[in-house]
Design an enzyme around this catalytic site. Structure first.
Site, mmCIF file in Angstrom:
data_model
loop_
_atom_site.group_PDB
_atom_site.id
_atom_site.type_symbol
_atom_site.label_atom_id
_atom_site.label_comp_id
_atom_site.label_asym_id
_atom_site.label_seq_id
_atom_site.Cartn_x
_atom_site.Cartn_y
_atom_site.Cartn_z
ATOM 1 N N GLY A 108 0.860 -1.183 0.000
ATOM 2 C CA GLY A 108 0.000 0.000 0.000
ATOM 3 C C GLY A 108 0.897 1.234 0.000
ATOM 4 O O GLY A 108 0.772 2.114 0.837
ATOM 5 N N ASP B 206 11.683 -1.327 4.632
ATOM 6 C CA ASP B 206 12.651 -1.677 5.671
ATOM 7 C C ASP B 206 13.819 -2.412 5.047
ATOM 8 O O ASP B 206 13.753 -2.862 3.901
ATOM 9 C CB ASP B 206 11.968 -2.533 6.753
ATOM 10 C CG ASP B 206 11.319 -3.777 6.184
ATOM 11 O OD1 ASP B 206 12.074 -4.670 5.746
ATOM 12 O OD2 ASP B 206 10.065 -3.865 6.149
ATOM 13 N N GLU C 3 3.506 18.722 -23.136
ATOM 14 C CA GLU C 3 3.878 17.916 -21.953
ATOM 15 C C GLU C 3 4.740 16.723 -22.366
ATOM 16 O O GLU C 3 5.699 16.360 -21.682
ATOM 17 C CB GLU C 3 2.620 17.435 -21.226
ATOM 18 C CG GLU C 3 1.931 18.540 -20.427
ATOM 19 C CD GLU C 3 0.582 18.117 -19.854
ATOM 20 O OE1 GLU C 3 0.238 18.617 -18.769
ATOM 21 O OE2 GLU C 3 -0.136 17.307 -20.498
HETATM 22 C C1 GLA Z 1 -1.405 -0.780 -3.588
HETATM 23 C C2 GLA Z 1 -0.173 -0.195 -4.262
HETATM 24 C C3 GLA Z 1 -0.601 0.592 -5.484
HETATM 25 C C4 GLA Z 1 -1.341 -0.309 -6.419
HETATM 26 C C5 GLA Z 1 -2.541 -0.939 -5.724
HETATM 27 C C6 GLA Z 1 -3.188 -1.995 -6.588
HETATM 28 O O1 GLA Z 1 -2.200 0.203 -3.021
HETATM 29 O O2 GLA Z 1 0.568 0.583 -3.389
HETATM 30 O O3 GLA Z 1 0.522 1.166 -6.106
HETATM 31 O O4 GLA Z 1 -0.465 -1.305 -6.888
HETATM 32 O O5 GLA Z 1 -2.141 -1.561 -4.501
HETATM 33 O O6 GLA Z 1 -4.265 -2.587 -5.980
#
Ligand code: GLA
Length: 731
Positions: free
Chosen positions: A527, A533, A613
């Site tokens: 996440g 770590d 861009e």
């Molecule tokens: C996590 C990761 C994101 C993405 C989602 C996919 O949150 O940190 O970068 O890969 O899962 O579900």
């Protein structure tokens, strides 16, 4: 020799380039910690004074010596329940119900190099590494303790761990076994710890240590977004560039605890290791338990100095040799570009556009497998969803490679959805208390990685995907905290082992995959940065730093991360504006400058970019290629003090030969008729003249370091500036 033992005095001296660490076993076999800090060239046992302190009792055999108390003497690894009332480093339950541990010195060994650990990540041997093993014994309960010290002289790092061996004839239950314990007899310390949450990881907080115990840690089954396994103790006046700083970094990705206790006389004890809450480990006679390693370092040159020690050891002794000097690909990741909504056609359109702009790898994130069209189903079923893609993974990968890009895939191996074929076939493979509904998070459960059959299944399932398509990169995610940490494969009295066995299973899977695919790059993720770590870095040379890709928020996150970890480990991407997490608008140039101070990539829909861009991105990528060696190998300097400057953030990299530097500055608060942002540069050679790229002027290193540099006033929201300095001659 960096490790010396003086047979006359009994003193062990561990020396690094700038530091000295001393201990000695006294006549009663108690292992006293004598000193850690700047080199002294002396025996430091004179610092210990003995006095009779009320309520600090004496060991039985020394009852006539009322000045001798385990409670007041600095201990190298504190026992439990036998007279030291401060934090224990170890606690062991014997068959008779006693939890006391009293360890005495029995011997030592000094060796060149170091032994590898078989089931835990470890700090890899350097040419000059030496190891001290001190053997301690509690002969009453039949416990031997091997304290390990691996000395890395040029990096000013000492790596500690402990190995507990049941030498008796009764089972012993380890309830606490720290990796390191350090007593500081004198000194007033602040602690800096790194707290946070999902989307805001590793925020430094500096606090004066109070009397009593302060502690930080994680009981989430992961090192966590909320509390990184790294703390710094520094003197109350230490700044980024001055003062004594001690670091303690645990090389572990599971539950951990960092405890500090300031005792009755103001001495400070630091203890770090696996979190003892919920932990117990049964050792039957003859068995041993190895703790994770803790990386200790000291710097007399403030927080920046300490950070550079950690950057150095991580880059050269933690990261796999395969990736230490290898260029990392500039990648485009599909997550914020498409989330779950894609097919092969769309991904190929992204790939074509990415290639035109100079990107080097396309990473297909979550959603390519099983029944995975949102985050409620499919985890565990690592089978390509060809219906959704419209082709096989091999066909998609071949087409991406035909465009000249490498290809990467997302996995979240340790998880399972109830709505998956895997869970329907093996409900007992998920962690869950008997007779109780488990906590759900993101609608998923956690697989029981303590089970060998689960690890074997995952290995086979991942190999099946990796064998059938050309895949150079895996993003390894971990998207929830562990609750209901109960294994159906272990007996009731072994449930305290599950959380640690889980980590051993995960490390084993990583190790097996990397043995089979030595060129595979695995990027860690949880996440974002929930498992950022040194344990994960042993396997994964880079870790997605945060799910918050907002450049302004990233300034804090990447700064906080930089105290312990080098830029070359921080996954950082340019994402869309307005940002998906905060809605904030930032200039493309600012987003790029921030993401460049990490492992660079993009995470946006290239079809939504304007031509202008796209041109700007081409230039960003070519700049990044020029600067990458400097960012990856250069020394890192935070140019602003923590919490002092509210208007801008600035940091720089200096090449090892000091001939090149890159200075970055981002305005976080633009003021009308404001001052010129001024900073003193660091790490430059005062003898050199440096030319400022794009300007026909040069300044001496001495001037830039002492007098600093004033940037022009900047306007609009969150502008940024970058200075590239190249030495032209010696002054
Ligand atoms: C996590 C990761 C994101 C993405 C989602 C996919 O949150 O940190 O970068 O890969 O899962 O579900």
């Amino acid at each position: 020799m960096s490790i010396l033992h003086n047979e006359q005095t009994g003193i062990f001296s561990l020396e690094t380039a700038h530091t000295l660490y001393q201990m000695k076993a006294d006549a009663t076999g108690v292992l006293l910690h004598l000193y850690y800090g700047k080199k002294t060239g002396s025996d430091m046992d004179y610092l210990i004074r003995y006095t009779d302190r009320g309520f600090s009792g004496n060991p039985y055999e020394l009852s006539s010596n009322r000045g001798y108390s385990l409670d007041t003497l600095p201990q190298e690894y504190s026992g439990n329940g036998v007279g030291d009332f401060r934090l224990p480093a170890v606690q062991v339950l014997s068959e008779n119900g006693s939890r006391s541990v009293d360890l005495r010195f029995v011997g030592y060994a000094i060796a060149k190099g170091r032994r590898q650990l078989s089931d835990l990540p470890f700090v890899r041997e350097a040419e000059e590494t030496e190891t001290l093993t001190v053997i301690m014994r509690d002969s009453v309960i039949g416990l031997d303790l091997e304290l390990k010290y691996h000395v890395f002289p040029s990096q000013d790092v000492i790596v500690r761990s402990a190995r507990l061996i049941n030498t008796g004839n009764q089972p012993l239950v380890i309830e606490k076994a720290a990796s390191a314990c350090v007593d500081f007899l004198y000194g007033d310390f602040d602690v800096i710890h790194f707290h946070g949450r999902h989307c805001m990881e590793r925020i430094p907080e500096r606090l004066s240590l109070p009397r009593g115990v302060a502690s930080f840690g994680s009981r989430r089954g992961m090192s966590s977004h909320h509390s990184n396994p790294f703390v710094i103790l520094c003197d109350r006046h230490a700044t980024e560039n001055t003062g004594d700083c001690y670091g303690c970094m645990l090389m572990y990705s599971g539950n951990h605890l960092e405890e500090m206790e300031v005792d009755q006389t103001g001495s400070t004890r630091l203890v770090s290791g696996i979190h003892p809450d919920g932990f117990s480990w049964t050792l039957v006679p003859g068995e041993a338990f190895q703790t994770p390693e803790a990386l200790l370092s000291y710097s007399a040159n403030g927080l920046n100095g300490l950070s550079r020690h950690y950057h150095d050891i991580i880059r050269h002794q933690v990261i796999s040799p395969r990736w230490q000097t290898a260029k990392r690909p500039v990648l485009i990741n599909s997550w914020e570009a498409a989330y779950f909504d894609f097919d092969a056609e769309k991904i190929l359109r992204f790939a074509r556009s990415a290639k035109e702009m100079g990107m080097e790898m396309l990473v297909l994130d979550d959603g390519w497998f099983g029944k995975r069209d949102d985050d409620n189903a499919g985890l565990g079923d690592w089978v390509v969803n060809e219906k959704k893609l419209g082709c096989s993974m091999q066909e998609l990968s071949d087409q991406i490679h035909a465009l000249g890009l490498e290809f990467g895939l997302w996995f979240e191996p340790e998880m399972v959805n109830e709505d998956s074929d895997l869970y329907r076939a093996h409900p007992d493979w998920a962690l869950a208390d008997p007779d109780r509904k488990p906590m759900l998070a993101r609608n998923q459960l956690v697989l029981d990685m303590s089970r060998q059959d689960v690890v074997d299944y995952l290995f086979d399932a991942m190999c099946a995907v990796l064998d059938h398509a050309k895949i150079e990169y895996v993003k390894w995610d971990f998207n929830r905290s562990i609750a209901n940490c109960y294994s159906h494969a272990l007996s009731a009295d072994r449930q305290g082992e599950v959380a640690h066995r889980f980590m051993l299973g995960t490390y084993q899977l990583l190790e097996r995959l990397l043995t089979r695919y030595p060129d595979l790059m695995i990027e860690g993720c949880s996440g974002g940065g929930g498992r950022f770590d040194a344990g994960i870095l042993y396997y994964c040379p880079q870790i997605w730093c945060s799910d918050d890709s907002d450049a302004v928020e990233r300034l804090e996150i990447q700064r906080g991360t930089s105290y312990g970890y080098p830029a070359s480990t921080m996954g950082a991407h340019v994402s869309a504006s307005p940002n998906h997490q905060t809605g904030r608008m930032t200039p493309l140039s600012t987003r790029s400058i921030v993401a460049q101070s990490g492992t660079f990539g993009y995470e946006l829909n290239p079809e939504k970019l304007t031509d202008a861009e796209k041109e700007e991105i081409k230039k960003q990528i070519s700049d990044y290629h020029r600067f990458e060696p400097l960012i990856a190998e250069g020394s890192y300097h935070r140019l602003t003090e923590l919490d002092e400057n509210k208007d801008f953030e600035a940091w720089m990299f200096v090449s090892p030969d000091q001939k090149e530097a890159l200075v970055n500055l981002v305005m976080t608060h633009v003021r009308a008729n404001g001052p010129f942002p001024h900073i003193r540069l660091q790490g430059l050679n005062p003898q050199y003249h440096y030319r400022l790229e794009g300007e026909n002027i040069a300044h001496s290193g001495l001037a830039l370091v002492n007098g600093g540099f004033a940037f022009p006033q900047m306007h609009r929201d969150y502008p940024a500036a970058q200075l590239h300095l190249v030495a032209i001659d010696e002054a």
